[in-house]
Design a protein around this motif. Sequence first.
Motif, PDB file in Angstrom:
ATOM      1  N   SER A 172      -2.571  -7.766   5.848  1.00 31.19           N
ATOM      2  CA  SER A 172      -3.236  -8.346   5.226  1.00 31.19           C
ATOM      3  C   SER A 172      -4.433  -8.680   4.551  1.00 31.19           C
ATOM      4  O   SER A 172      -4.441  -9.838   5.967  1.00 31.19           O
ATOM      5  CB  SER A 172      -2.435  -9.285   4.206  1.00 31.19           C
ATOM      6  OG  SER A 172      -2.908 -10.296   2.882  1.00 31.19           O
TER       7      SER A 172
ATOM      8  N   SER B 218      -2.755  -5.525   0.892  1.00 27.65           N
ATOM      9  CA  SER B 218      -2.376  -4.393   1.820  1.00 27.65           C
ATOM     10  C   SER B 218      -2.991  -3.418   2.853  1.00 27.65           C
ATOM     11  O   SER B 218      -3.578  -2.801   1.504  1.00 27.65           O
ATOM     12  CB  SER B 218      -1.056  -4.394   1.592  1.00 27.65           C
ATOM     13  OG  SER B 218      -0.658  -4.074   2.889  1.00 27.65           O
TER      14      SER B 218
ATOM     15  N   HIS C 169      -2.756  -0.484   5.500  1.00 26.20           N
ATOM     16  CA  HIS C 169      -2.771   0.158   6.889  1.00 26.20           C
ATOM     17  C   HIS C 169      -3.569   0.177   8.154  1.00 26.20           C
ATOM     18  O   HIS C 169      -4.865   0.282   8.498  1.00 26.20           O
ATOM     19  CB  HIS C 169      -2.468   1.417   6.753  1.00 26.20           C
ATOM     20  CG  HIS C 169      -2.305   2.293   5.394  1.00 26.20           C
ATOM     21  ND1 HIS C 169      -0.598   1.828   6.001  1.00 26.20           N
ATOM     22  CD2 HIS C 169      -1.844   2.476   4.288  1.00 26.20           C
ATOM     23  CE1 HIS C 169       0.075   2.137   4.704  1.00 26.20           C
ATOM     24  NE2 HIS C 169      -0.810   3.204   3.151  1.00 26.20           N
ATOM     25  N   TYR C 170      -3.386  -0.566   8.971  1.00 30.00           N
ATOM     26  CA  TYR C 170      -3.953  -0.204  10.906  1.00 30.00           C
ATOM     27  C   TYR C 170      -3.346  -0.113  11.746  1.00 30.00           C
ATOM     28  O   TYR C 170      -1.927   0.075  12.230  1.00 30.00           O
ATOM     29  CB  TYR C 170      -3.690  -2.296  10.511  1.00 30.00           C
ATOM     30  CG  TYR C 170      -4.627  -2.390  11.734  1.00 30.00           C
ATOM     31  CD1 TYR C 170      -5.710  -3.262  11.727  1.00 30.00           C
ATOM     32  CD2 TYR C 170      -4.052  -3.172  13.083  1.00 30.00           C
ATOM     33  CE1 TYR C 170      -6.283  -3.093  12.672  1.00 30.00           C
ATOM     34  CE2 TYR C 170      -4.075  -3.690  13.835  1.00 30.00           C
ATOM     35  CZ  TYR C 170      -6.149  -3.748  13.788  1.00 30.00           C
ATOM     36  OH  TYR C 170      -6.681  -4.567  15.189  1.00 30.00           O
TER      37      TYR C 170
ATOM     38  N   GLY D  83      -7.232   1.242   3.538  1.00 31.18           N
ATOM     39  CA  GLY D  83      -6.298   0.577   2.212  1.00 31.18           C
ATOM     40  C   GLY D  83      -6.972   1.018   0.689  1.00 31.18           C
ATOM     41  O   GLY D  83      -8.391   1.722   0.534  1.00 31.18           O
TER      42      GLY D  83
ATOM     43  N   THR E 216       0.989  -3.123   9.229  1.00 27.71           N
ATOM     44  CA  THR E 216       0.387  -4.165   7.266  1.00 27.71           C
ATOM     45  C   THR E 216      -0.652  -4.641   7.960  1.00 27.71           C
ATOM     46  O   THR E 216       0.405  -5.407   8.837  1.00 27.71           O
ATOM     47  CB  THR E 216       1.476  -3.529   6.721  1.00 27.71           C
ATOM     48  OG1 THR E 216       2.266  -3.013   6.669  1.00 27.71           O
ATOM     49  CG2 THR E 216       0.638  -4.212   5.011  1.00 27.71           C
TER      50      THR E 216
ATOM     51  N   PRO F 176      -6.242 -11.133  -2.063  1.00 28.32           N
ATOM     52  CA  PRO F 176      -5.769 -10.144  -0.586  1.00 28.32           C
ATOM     53  C   PRO F 176      -4.605  -9.495  -1.252  1.00 28.32           C
ATOM     54  O   PRO F 176      -4.274  -8.435  -2.188  1.00 28.32           O
ATOM     55  CB  PRO F 176      -3.901 -11.636  -0.441  1.00 28.32           C
ATOM     56  CG  PRO F 176      -4.019 -12.697  -1.097  1.00 28.32           C
ATOM     57  CD  PRO F 176      -5.283 -12.638  -2.460  1.00 28.32           C
TER      58      PRO F 176
END
Length: 223
Positions: A168, A177, A179-180, A191, A166, A175
């Motif tokens: 940000s 969140s 997915h990476y 996201g 995760t 900000p």
Amino acid sequence: METTSRVGAQTPAAEGGQPFASVRRTVDGYLRAPFPWYGLDEAFTGARWLMQVGTAADGAVEHGSIGHGDEPSVRNEYVAGSADEPRGKFAAVVTVAANPSRRSADGTGLLEATSVSSAAWLAGVGLLSFTWPGQMDHSLRDDWLEQQTETAWALADDLEGPEWSTLSLPVDGVPASFHYRESEFGWVLAGTTEAGVHLGAYGRGMSAYGLGFAVVKDISAYS
């Protein structure tokens, strides 16, 4: 996974090391989109360029990408030059309309829904379209790309899985969140925004950790 069709979702990679500019689209498709386009925010001061849009069966624009940094060439780095040759620094931002399952314009069927997984898959395939492993025979590239495309599909369908972390990052200054994940070829993230679109991004040579995203105020300026 609820997502757009995988067939023709991205421009096929140009062969022979030709620059990606040769297959870029004009701004016309972007102007037809009923949703806002996203790119890197004003902290990024480098070059920006249009890539292409994707449409549904009824011709409606569903997604598209905007490139930032060095326009990548599609090549095998070990064939094009030495192993130490720079591959360029770029990031591409993919905007995907957040659509539920809905009827096509002609009423003959249903169009597939889109989700954050759609953005993750499009970003994953986008990254693959610019790279293949060093020392791979050119004739094997299609088989490798097909295999890796299926892998990208499976990964995008499991965003809570161990391959993803995760991250940000700011979206319009707020900000959000994402997915990476990283691979030997670069990085991919995905996201959802408060503006009703899903965001995907991919790149190499440019760290994802310092990026921010913002609505493109005038997409026609990219033409």
